[in-house]
Design a protein around this motif. Structure first.
Motif, PDB file in Angstrom:
ATOM      1  N   LYS A 129       0.828  -1.199   0.000  1.00 14.43           N
ATOM      2  CA  LYS A 129       0.000   0.000   0.000  1.00 14.43           C
ATOM      3  C   LYS A 129       0.866   1.254   0.000  1.00 14.43           C
ATOM      4  N   SER A 177       2.380   1.697  -3.287  1.00 15.30           N
ATOM      5  CA  SER A 177       1.356   2.143  -4.223  1.00 15.30           C
ATOM      6  C   SER A 177       1.111   3.643  -4.077  1.00 15.30           C
ATOM      7  N   LYS A 178       1.066   4.100  -2.814  1.00 14.84           N
ATOM      8  CA  LYS A 178       0.891   5.543  -2.584  1.00 14.84           C
ATOM      9  C   LYS A 178       2.062   6.333  -3.153  1.00 14.84           C
ATOM     10  N   GLU A 182       1.790   6.456  -6.817  1.00 12.28           N
ATOM     11  CA  GLU A 182       0.725   7.370  -7.212  1.00 12.28           C
ATOM     12  C   GLU A 182       1.193   8.817  -7.117  1.00 12.28           C
ATOM     13  N   ALA A 183       1.965   9.134  -6.048  1.00 13.38           N
ATOM     14  CA  ALA A 183       2.491  10.489  -5.914  1.00 13.38           C
ATOM     15  C   ALA A 183       3.471  10.806  -7.042  1.00 13.38           C
ATOM     16  N   LYS A 214       3.432   9.501  -9.936  1.00 14.61           N
ATOM     17  CA  LYS A 214       2.621   9.631 -11.149  1.00 14.61           C
ATOM     18  C   LYS A 214       2.040  11.034 -11.272  1.00 14.61           C
ATOM     19  N   ARG A 215       1.530  11.545 -10.124  1.00 12.14           N
ATOM     20  CA  ARG A 215       0.960  12.902 -10.152  1.00 12.14           C
ATOM     21  C   ARG A 215       2.038  13.939 -10.458  1.00 12.14           C
ATOM     22  N   GLN A 223       2.779  13.787 -14.127  1.00 13.01           N
ATOM     23  CA  GLN A 223       1.720  14.413 -14.902  1.00 13.01           C
ATOM     24  C   GLN A 223       1.792  15.935 -14.804  1.00 13.01           C
TER      25      GLN A 223
END
Length: 455
Positions: free
Chosen positions: A369, A372-373, A376-377, A379-380, A383
């Motif tokens: 988890k 994954s967080k 995700e960070a 990834k942001r 982007q």
């Protein structure tokens, strides 16, 4: 399946399936559909059966099987006949062996993966040695040694199969008792006493059953003759009985055919609709009955009952004056208190180990988890960086399209002016000089106010 081959199969295998009583209204008894989809419990069961099915398609080998005795099969002399089978049979056997080797390799890989074994290069020959039912040094062709190993290994693996089934049943009974005790501990005194009373009533109800005849006795066989076969018990004929229940006509009663004879006796004690009757106990009872008959009738210990052995068993005193069969109710429990305590200790150790694994899995889940967080960070952020870069590119492109300015800051439109000039040059027509005169290419206008001439 032919009679000789059936003998081979029954010699090397203990077919542990529960057959139904013979119904005289069904298809003829020599139909062999009952043997389909029978599982011996061996991990190489399919390979064994496919090999036998291919071998019985060869007329020469099938003939040798029909005349071979038990010793010929056990000592491997029959395996030498493999050299005389047809080419198409050998080709099919080669294919079966390659498929089995491939399957075993997959099993080994799965086992290594499950133990997290780090092995860059596996020695398949060494690993395949733990499987004794084929020759690991020759992984491409099926030879006489493969057939010999297959028969010997299957015989050895299943010699103690009954003992393993007894042990499995014992563990089942101990687990059942353990769960019963744990459940009673969870109840208050009043509820516990009521539950104990209910259990005893069920046990007593289970004990109230008709007399069970000893398997293989004259009373038991006559009852089958009457109830299952629908014949007059006063006309009981042992030879006719034997031939009637030799359902595949191979001249022997195998373990399946014997166990079918016990169904009527088992139905006296066990009913799947009754709460007090345990079907696992019924199968243990069936096994005990079959072992009892084999011990007293199977004289050469080939796990088959011939007509001669069957008739000789009826000359024994126990056949005509048997004792009443003692069911599991009379021999329970099948374990000692010390065995139960060791079993419960084993369960506790397993629970502790499972708890550790659960805790480890939960930790790994939390770690996943967090990762994954973090992903995700990232990834942001990626982007956002892409969006900013795209915005800068758009701004730069806008600057590149803006007209240049003059020395005083005024905008210069050289390109636009040049463009307009080019357009004008295409519209305005330059006069052409011919013979000293300037000629205009424009169309001439008609003369205005000329006098009109009359004729």
């Amino acid at each position: 399946m032919t009679g000789g081959l059936k003998g081979l199969l029954q010699l090397s295998l203990c077919l542990v399936v529960w057959t139904v009583p013979i119904d005289r209204n069904q298809d003829p008894p020599h139909e062999e559909r009952a043997e389909e989809n029978v599982d011996t419990g061996l991990y190489y069961d399919r390979y064994l059966r496919e090999v036998i099915e291919v071998l019985e398609t060869d007329p020469h080998f099938r003939e040798k099987l029909q005349t071979a005795n038990t010793d010929d099969i056990k000592n491997g002399r029959l395996s030498k006949e493999l050299d005389l089978v047809g080419h198409h049979v050998r080709t099919r056997l080669d294919e079966l062996k390659r498929q089995e080797v491939s399957r075993l390799r997959m099993l080994l890989k799965a086992k290594l993966d499950s133990t997290n074994a780090q092995s860059v290069q596996m020695d398949h020959v060494s690993l395949l040695k733990q499987f004794e039912h084929l020759d690991p040094h020759n992984q491409n062709t099926f030879e006489a040694k493969d057939l010999e190993l297959l028969i010997v290994t299957a015989t050895k693996d299943l010699e103690n199969y009954d003992a393993e089934r007894h042990e499995e049943f014992k563990r089942y009974e101990m687990l059942k008792e353990h769960e019963r005790r744990e459940y009673l501990k969870s109840l208050d005194q009043e509820k516990r006493e009521n539950e104990e009373k209910r259990i005893e009533e069920l046990k007593e109800k289970h004990r109230q059953h008709p007399k069970v005849n000893a398997p293989g006795s004259v009373n038991q066989l006559r009852e089958v003759w009457k109830e299952t076969d629908g014949l007059d018990p006063q006309e009981f004929n042992p030879k006719t009985f034997f031939n009637l229940h030799d359902t595949n006509g191979d001249g022997v009663l195998d373990e399946q055919e014997l166990e079918a004879l016990f169904t009527k006796e088992l139905e006296k004690v066990y009913d799947p609709k009754n709460e007090e009757d345990d079907m696992m106990e019924m199968e243990e009872e069936r096994l005990r009955m079959r072992e009892h008959v084999m011990q007293n009738v199977d004289l050469n210990h080939d796990r088959l009952v011939s007509l001669e052995e069957f008739l000789k068993s009826m000359e024994k005193k126990e056949f005509n004056n048997p004792k009443e069969w003692e069911t599991l109710d009379d021999t329970m429990p099948v374990y000692t208190e010390e065995e139960l305590q060791r079993f419960e200790a084993e369960l506790r150790d397993r629970e502790v180990e499972l708890g550790r694994r659960v805790e480890k899995l939960q930790q790994e889940q939390e770690l996943l988890k967090e990762r994954s967080k973090a992903l995700e960070a990232q990834k942001r952020e990626y982007q956002q960086a892409v969006m900013e870069m795209s915005q800068k590119q758009k701004e730069q492109q806008a600057l590149n399209r803006q007209p240049p300015s003059g020395p005083n800051g005024e905008l210069q439109f050289q390109q636009e002016i040049q463009k307009l000039a080019n357009e004008d040059s295409q519209v305005v027509k330059v006069p052409v000089v011919q013979n000293g005169d300037v000629q205009n290419n424009l169309p001439a206008e008609p003369p205005q106010n000329l006098p009109q001439h009359t004729s």
